[in-house]
Write a protein that holds these residues in place. Sequence first.
Motif, PDB file in Angstrom:
ATOM      1  N   ILE A   1      10.431  -5.653  -9.556  1.00  0.00           N
ATOM      2  CA  ILE A   1      11.658  -4.862  -9.404  1.00  0.00           C
ATOM      3  C   ILE A   1      12.850  -5.643  -9.950  1.00  0.00           C
ATOM      4  N   ALA A   2      12.945  -6.910  -9.594  1.00  0.00           N
ATOM      5  CA  ALA A   2      14.046  -7.742 -10.091  1.00  0.00           C
ATOM      6  C   ALA A   2      14.046  -7.768 -11.618  1.00  0.00           C
ATOM      7  N   GLU A   3      12.889  -7.926 -12.224  1.00  0.00           N
ATOM      8  CA  GLU A   3      12.804  -7.962 -13.684  1.00  0.00           C
ATOM      9  C   GLU A   3      13.280  -6.645 -14.297  1.00  0.00           C
ATOM     10  N   LYS A   4      12.807  -5.522 -13.767  1.00  0.00           N
ATOM     11  CA  LYS A   4      13.200  -4.197 -14.287  1.00  0.00           C
ATOM     12  C   LYS A   4      14.706  -3.972 -14.158  1.00  0.00           C
ATOM     13  N   LEU A   5      15.237  -4.285 -12.984  1.00  0.00           N
ATOM     14  CA  LEU A   5      16.661  -4.052 -12.758  1.00  0.00           C
ATOM     15  C   LEU A   5      17.535  -5.032 -13.536  1.00  0.00           C
ATOM     16  N   ASN A   6      17.094  -6.268 -13.674  1.00  0.00           N
ATOM     17  CA  ASN A   6      17.876  -7.248 -14.425  1.00  0.00           C
ATOM     18  C   ASN A   6      18.026  -6.854 -15.891  1.00  0.00           C
ATOM     19  N   GLU A   7      17.046  -6.125 -16.432  1.00  0.00           N
ATOM     20  CA  GLU A   7      17.131  -5.652 -17.821  1.00  0.00           C
ATOM     21  C   GLU A   7      18.299  -4.697 -18.020  1.00  0.00           C
ATOM     22  N   MET A   8      18.740  -4.065 -16.949  1.00  0.00           N
ATOM     23  CA  MET A   8      19.837  -3.098 -17.052  1.00  0.00           C
ATOM     24  C   MET A   8      21.006  -3.470 -16.141  1.00  0.00           C
ATOM     25  N   SER A   9      21.165  -4.750 -15.879  1.00  0.00           N
ATOM     26  CA  SER A   9      22.149  -5.217 -14.890  1.00  0.00           C
ATOM     27  C   SER A   9      23.581  -4.792 -15.194  1.00  0.00           C
ATOM     28  N   SER A  10      23.933  -4.636 -16.458  1.00  0.00           N
ATOM     29  CA  SER A  10      25.311  -4.238 -16.776  1.00  0.00           C
ATOM     30  C   SER A  10      25.571  -2.763 -16.466  1.00  0.00           C
ATOM     31  N   HIS A  11      24.539  -2.026 -16.076  1.00  0.00           N
ATOM     32  CA  HIS A  11      24.675  -0.609 -15.743  1.00  0.00           C
ATOM     33  C   HIS A  11      24.416  -0.337 -14.264  1.00  0.00           C
ATOM     34  N   ILE A  12      24.496  -1.391 -13.435  1.00  0.00           N
ATOM     35  CA  ILE A  12      24.185  -1.249 -12.013  1.00  0.00           C
ATOM     36  C   ILE A  12      25.372  -1.639 -11.143  1.00  0.00           C
ATOM     37  N   VAL A  13      25.637  -0.811 -10.131  1.00  0.00           N
ATOM     38  CA  VAL A  13      26.526  -1.157  -9.032  1.00  0.00           C
ATOM     39  C   VAL A  13      25.644  -1.106  -7.792  1.00  0.00           C
ATOM     40  N   ALA A  14      25.592  -2.209  -7.051  1.00  0.00           N
ATOM     41  CA  ALA A  14      24.692  -2.278  -5.896  1.00  0.00           C
ATOM     42  C   ALA A  14      25.436  -2.706  -4.640  1.00  0.00           C
ATOM     43  N   ILE A  15      24.927  -2.243  -3.518  1.00  0.00           N
ATOM     44  CA  ILE A  15      25.483  -2.500  -2.197  1.00  0.00           C
ATOM     45  C   ILE A  15      24.426  -3.211  -1.361  1.00  0.00           C
ATOM     46  N   ARG A  16      24.854  -4.042  -0.440  1.00  0.00           N
ATOM     47  CA  ARG A  16      23.934  -4.751   0.450  1.00  0.00           C
ATOM     48  C   ARG A  16      23.419  -3.815   1.537  1.00  0.00           C
ATOM     49  N   GLY A  17      22.103  -3.805   1.692  1.00  0.00           N
ATOM     50  CA  GLY A  17      21.493  -3.096   2.802  1.00  0.00           C
ATOM     51  C   GLY A  17      21.164  -4.074   3.911  1.00  0.00           C
ATOM     52  N   ASN A  18      20.722  -3.575   5.044  1.00  0.00           N
ATOM     53  CA  ASN A  18      20.412  -4.459   6.168  1.00  0.00           C
ATOM     54  C   ASN A  18      19.179  -5.319   5.917  1.00  0.00           C
ATOM     55  N   CYS A  19      18.381  -5.014   4.899  1.00  0.00           N
ATOM     56  CA  CYS A  19      17.215  -5.845   4.560  1.00  0.00           C
ATOM     57  C   CYS A  19      17.476  -6.759   3.363  1.00  0.00           C
ATOM     58  N   ASP A  20      18.678  -6.729   2.799  1.00  0.00           N
ATOM     59  CA  ASP A  20      19.015  -7.567   1.645  1.00  0.00           C
ATOM     60  C   ASP A  20      19.645  -8.879   2.107  1.00  0.00           C
ATOM     61  N   SER A  21      19.394  -9.950   1.346  1.00  0.00           N
ATOM     62  CA  SER A  21      19.894 -11.264   1.753  1.00  0.00           C
ATOM     63  C   SER A  21      20.332 -12.083   0.552  1.00  0.00           C
ATOM     64  N   GLU A  22      20.861 -13.267   0.836  1.00  0.00           N
ATOM     65  CA  GLU A  22      21.265 -14.190  -0.213  1.00  0.00           C
ATOM     66  C   GLU A  22      20.068 -14.608  -1.070  1.00  0.00           C
ATOM     67  N   VAL A  23      18.886 -14.695  -0.473  1.00  0.00           N
ATOM     68  CA  VAL A  23      17.678 -15.041  -1.231  1.00  0.00           C
ATOM     69  C   VAL A  23      17.381 -13.939  -2.251  1.00  0.00           C
ATOM     70  N   ASP A  24      17.538 -12.676  -1.854  1.00  0.00           N
ATOM     71  CA  ASP A  24      17.343 -11.567  -2.791  1.00  0.00           C
ATOM     72  C   ASP A  24      18.340 -11.670  -3.943  1.00  0.00           C
ATOM     73  N   GLN A  25      19.584 -12.005  -3.617  1.00  0.00           N
ATOM     74  CA  GLN A  25      20.617 -12.118  -4.642  1.00  0.00           C
ATOM     75  C   GLN A  25      20.241 -13.160  -5.693  1.00  0.00           C
ATOM     76  N   MET A  26      19.523 -14.194  -5.294  1.00  0.00           N
ATOM     77  CA  MET A  26      19.121 -15.239  -6.236  1.00  0.00           C
ATOM     78  C   MET A  26      18.196 -14.711  -7.336  1.00  0.00           C
ATOM     79  N   LEU A  27      17.485 -13.613  -7.073  1.00  0.00           N
ATOM     80  CA  LEU A  27      16.577 -13.031  -8.073  1.00  0.00           C
ATOM     81  C   LEU A  27      17.257 -12.015  -8.982  1.00  0.00           C
TER      82      LEU A  27
END
Length: 179
Positions: free
Chosen positions: A55-81
């Motif tokens: 998922i990180a790889e797929k989304l990173n390919e289009m990162s300039s077209h993404i606005v994302a919000i933190r969910g209750n299951c998201d963390s700083e470790v997720d942000q690192m990917l």
Amino acid sequence: MKYLIVSDIHGCLPSLEQVLQFYHTHHYDMLFILGDILNYGPRNGLPEGLNPKGIAEKLNEMSSHIVAIRGNCDSEVDQMLLDFPILSDYTLVVNEGKKLFLTHGHIYHEEKLPRNGYDIFFYGHTHLWKLEKTQHGIICNTGSITFPKGGNPPTFASYEQGKITIHQLSGEILKELSV
């Protein structure tokens, strides 16, 4: 601008791939992700196709077209990917004079709405899709593409020229409203 809005992916690569196929086929401009991206969450089972790195790889390919919000299951470790920011509790997007308030739903929700006003309040978190007009504006819960609840199918939303649409994962339209 055309926006596709999705929430509660919970690490399921096959579901995300279906959404991204719809995104590209219908030529959306931006992808709004309302949290719970990589982690399946301790209260959920393991989703079929669990693949946070994919998922990180797929989304990173289009990162300039993404606005994302933190969910209750998201963390700083997720942000690192991920190559795009995910740790904001909300954001406000203004499109053609309409205020779109984007949040996950564990902090701001229908019982605790933002005070700064909105035309459309987008959230997820409950895994129950909803689209209705209220006295304060339109409320849209995108549901979940991975763990829908209440007997609902997997769902996501879109926004274009003042029209909000709830889609099943297959792309079939469930409901539409205009601002």
